[in-house]
Write a protein that holds these residues in place. Sequence first.
Motif, PDB file in Angstrom:
ATOM      1  N   CYS A 296     -29.149 -16.018  28.859  1.00  0.00           N
ATOM      2  CA  CYS A 296     -28.878 -15.147  27.830  1.00  0.00           C
ATOM      3  C   CYS A 296     -30.379 -14.887  27.341  1.00  0.00           C
ATOM      4  O   CYS A 296     -31.444 -15.349  27.672  1.00  0.00           O
ATOM      5  N   ARG A 322     -24.840  -3.410  27.807  1.00  0.00           N
ATOM      6  CA  ARG A 322     -23.696  -3.310  26.816  1.00  0.00           C
ATOM      7  C   ARG A 322     -22.634  -4.596  27.004  1.00  0.00           C
ATOM      8  O   ARG A 322     -22.044  -4.963  26.115  1.00  0.00           O
ATOM      9  N   ALA A 325     -23.887  -7.658  25.885  1.00  0.00           N
ATOM     10  CA  ALA A 325     -23.941  -7.797  24.424  1.00  0.00           C
ATOM     11  C   ALA A 325     -22.612  -8.307  24.137  1.00  0.00           C
ATOM     12  O   ALA A 325     -22.233  -9.345  23.263  1.00  0.00           O
ATOM     13  N   ARG A 326     -21.396  -7.463  24.579  1.00  0.00           N
ATOM     14  CA  ARG A 326     -20.165  -8.025  24.117  1.00  0.00           C
ATOM     15  C   ARG A 326     -19.842  -9.427  24.456  1.00  0.00           C
ATOM     16  O   ARG A 326     -18.924 -10.104  23.852  1.00  0.00           O
ATOM     17  N   GLY A 328     -21.991 -11.715  24.196  1.00  0.00           N
ATOM     18  CA  GLY A 328     -22.762 -12.707  23.449  1.00  0.00           C
ATOM     19  C   GLY A 328     -23.781 -13.305  24.350  1.00  0.00           C
ATOM     20  O   GLY A 328     -24.340 -14.489  24.031  1.00  0.00           O
ATOM     21  N   LYS A 329     -24.559 -12.668  25.200  1.00  0.00           N
ATOM     22  CA  LYS A 329     -25.355 -13.176  26.246  1.00  0.00           C
ATOM     23  C   LYS A 329     -26.801 -12.157  25.984  1.00  0.00           C
ATOM     24  O   LYS A 329     -27.906 -12.359  26.771  1.00  0.00           O
ATOM     25  N   PHE A 331     -29.009 -10.099  22.760  1.00  0.00           N
ATOM     26  CA  PHE A 331     -29.249  -9.951  21.421  1.00  0.00           C
ATOM     27  C   PHE A 331     -30.410  -9.322  21.209  1.00  0.00           C
ATOM     28  O   PHE A 331     -31.482  -9.346  21.865  1.00  0.00           O
ATOM     29  N   LEU A 344     -23.342  -2.134  21.167  1.00  0.00           N
ATOM     30  CA  LEU A 344     -24.746  -2.826  20.826  1.00  0.00           C
ATOM     31  C   LEU A 344     -24.809  -3.233  19.541  1.00  0.00           C
ATOM     32  O   LEU A 344     -25.578  -4.246  19.250  1.00  0.00           O
ATOM     33  N   LYS A 346     -23.113  -4.992  17.353  1.00  0.00           N
ATOM     34  CA  LYS A 346     -22.783  -6.364  17.056  1.00  0.00           C
ATOM     35  C   LYS A 346     -23.900  -7.157  17.385  1.00  0.00           C
ATOM     36  O   LYS A 346     -23.897  -8.381  17.070  1.00  0.00           O
ATOM     37  N   ALA A 347     -24.825  -7.036  18.331  1.00  0.00           N
ATOM     38  CA  ALA A 347     -25.621  -7.885  18.795  1.00  0.00           C
ATOM     39  C   ALA A 347     -27.046  -7.671  18.124  1.00  0.00           C
ATOM     40  O   ALA A 347     -27.893  -8.207  18.606  1.00  0.00           O
ATOM     41  N   ILE A 370     -27.235 -18.706  17.054  1.00  0.00           N
ATOM     42  CA  ILE A 370     -26.952 -18.341  18.609  1.00  0.00           C
ATOM     43  C   ILE A 370     -27.368 -19.294  19.433  1.00  0.00           C
ATOM     44  O   ILE A 370     -26.607 -19.518  20.510  1.00  0.00           O
ATOM     45  N   THR A 376     -23.194 -20.738  24.522  1.00  0.00           N
ATOM     46  CA  THR A 376     -24.410 -20.357  25.171  1.00  0.00           C
ATOM     47  C   THR A 376     -25.358 -21.448  25.141  1.00  0.00           C
ATOM     48  O   THR A 376     -26.559 -21.305  25.478  1.00  0.00           O
TER      49      THR A 376
END
Length: 481
Positions: A296, A322, A325-326, A328-329, A331, A344, A346-347, A370, A376
Amino acid sequence: MPNTNAIKTRAIHTGIPGLDEILHGGIPPGAVVILEGEPGTGKTTIGMQFLVEGAVSFNEPGIYITFEELPEQIYEDMSGFGWDLRQLERENKLRVICMEPDILLDQMLQPNGIFEAVVKEIGCKRVVIDSISLFRMVSTQEHARNNVYTIRNIMRKHNLTSFFIREYAELAEMNIPFENYICDGIVRLSLKPLMEKYRKRTIEVLKMRGTRIMEGEHTYKFLNQGVYIVPSLSMAEDKTLTREKEVFSTGIDTLDELLGGGIPRGSVFMIDTNSKANYRYLMSSIYAQRIKDDDCTVALMSGNTPLDTFADTIELFGVSLREAARDGKAFFIEHYRRAVDSDLEKAMIRVDKVANDDYAQVLNDKLGPIFECEDTCDKRWFVYYDLNTIISERGRDFLLRYFAEEMSMWRSLGITIVVHCNFAEIGKETASFLERTCNGVIRTWVDGNYQYLQVTKSPSGRVSAPHIIANAPDEPFVQLI
């Protein structure tokens, strides 16, 4: 019939600490090597150490041929290093022979002469001749060349790995000595000024057929057991990071090799660039490799590279930022009010309106959940940190107050961080501070028409020589030469 070109013969280990490392294993078997230096540089000591180590450590008997020193004097001088040459002679592992140059050559040319008889008697593998400079003094240059050429061929006939000692003077630089063309290798010993009041001894391999060499001058010392060579660019090792620590790949094989396998987990590495250097593919390769290995990631974005552009670059390495990011890995910490696509957004962790006094707390509040997320929390984390953004947006005083604390906190969580900065633009004092807080420094710069890369600090204590960064047609699009 076997392919003889594919057969690799083993190197002859010199046994001299540091020298085999410089020679990437040792001297090619049967090579004839010039060992040259000014008076007092230790030519005789290194030559004899080569023979002693061969006899004691590798069961390779040797012959030391001297034209000027009597054996008794050599026995006495070498006893200071704990070498009992007489005992080695009694064990048929060594012979010390003193004779005139013309007599030596005559005996070598005789099929059953003294030289060949001694070679067969002890099963000789190594020879040192001290010194071939005498051939120049007792004959014309043409005659001396023929004599040295003949002796070299005799060494090859008997497959003897040899050191030919030669006196070196600065005048020799004016004309290339004929021995340089005849022999397989040249090793030069020198005395150089050190801190005005002292002198340092250096050794440099100028030539060695059949093997790679570690270029540059290397320092050596006389210890109780003989000569000890410290290869250049060596420093103390950080054993807390190198002992049983996992390393990860940068995605660039040659850079991994310079780093001893890669970047250690839980370390902080700094990439120092000058204003002309293109670090884009270097950093992108490291970052993309982390996602490929299912890490991550968190990236503090650069003011020069919008996130969409960064994502497009990472895609060149076969990685979808992208998609990461979707999932959750991935940010991103953003100091600028720049629009990005919805995948992107939301991250994003936007801090453009966060004051300096609140920055640390806001970042901890955002990143804490996070890092602790169930999806994660068992992952390995990697942070890319563009320090130029922090300096330009929050100032140098903020950097000095905040950076070390932040790095310490992330390291305590086992997070690996790679930081990008331009040392030349922030001043020596700040650069020195940053370097102290990091476990490793990779420097890249442009000089003239070439871009260079050098590892100037590493946990292993090894620092690399400068390498040229060249373009490559395929991923990772750069190679180190």
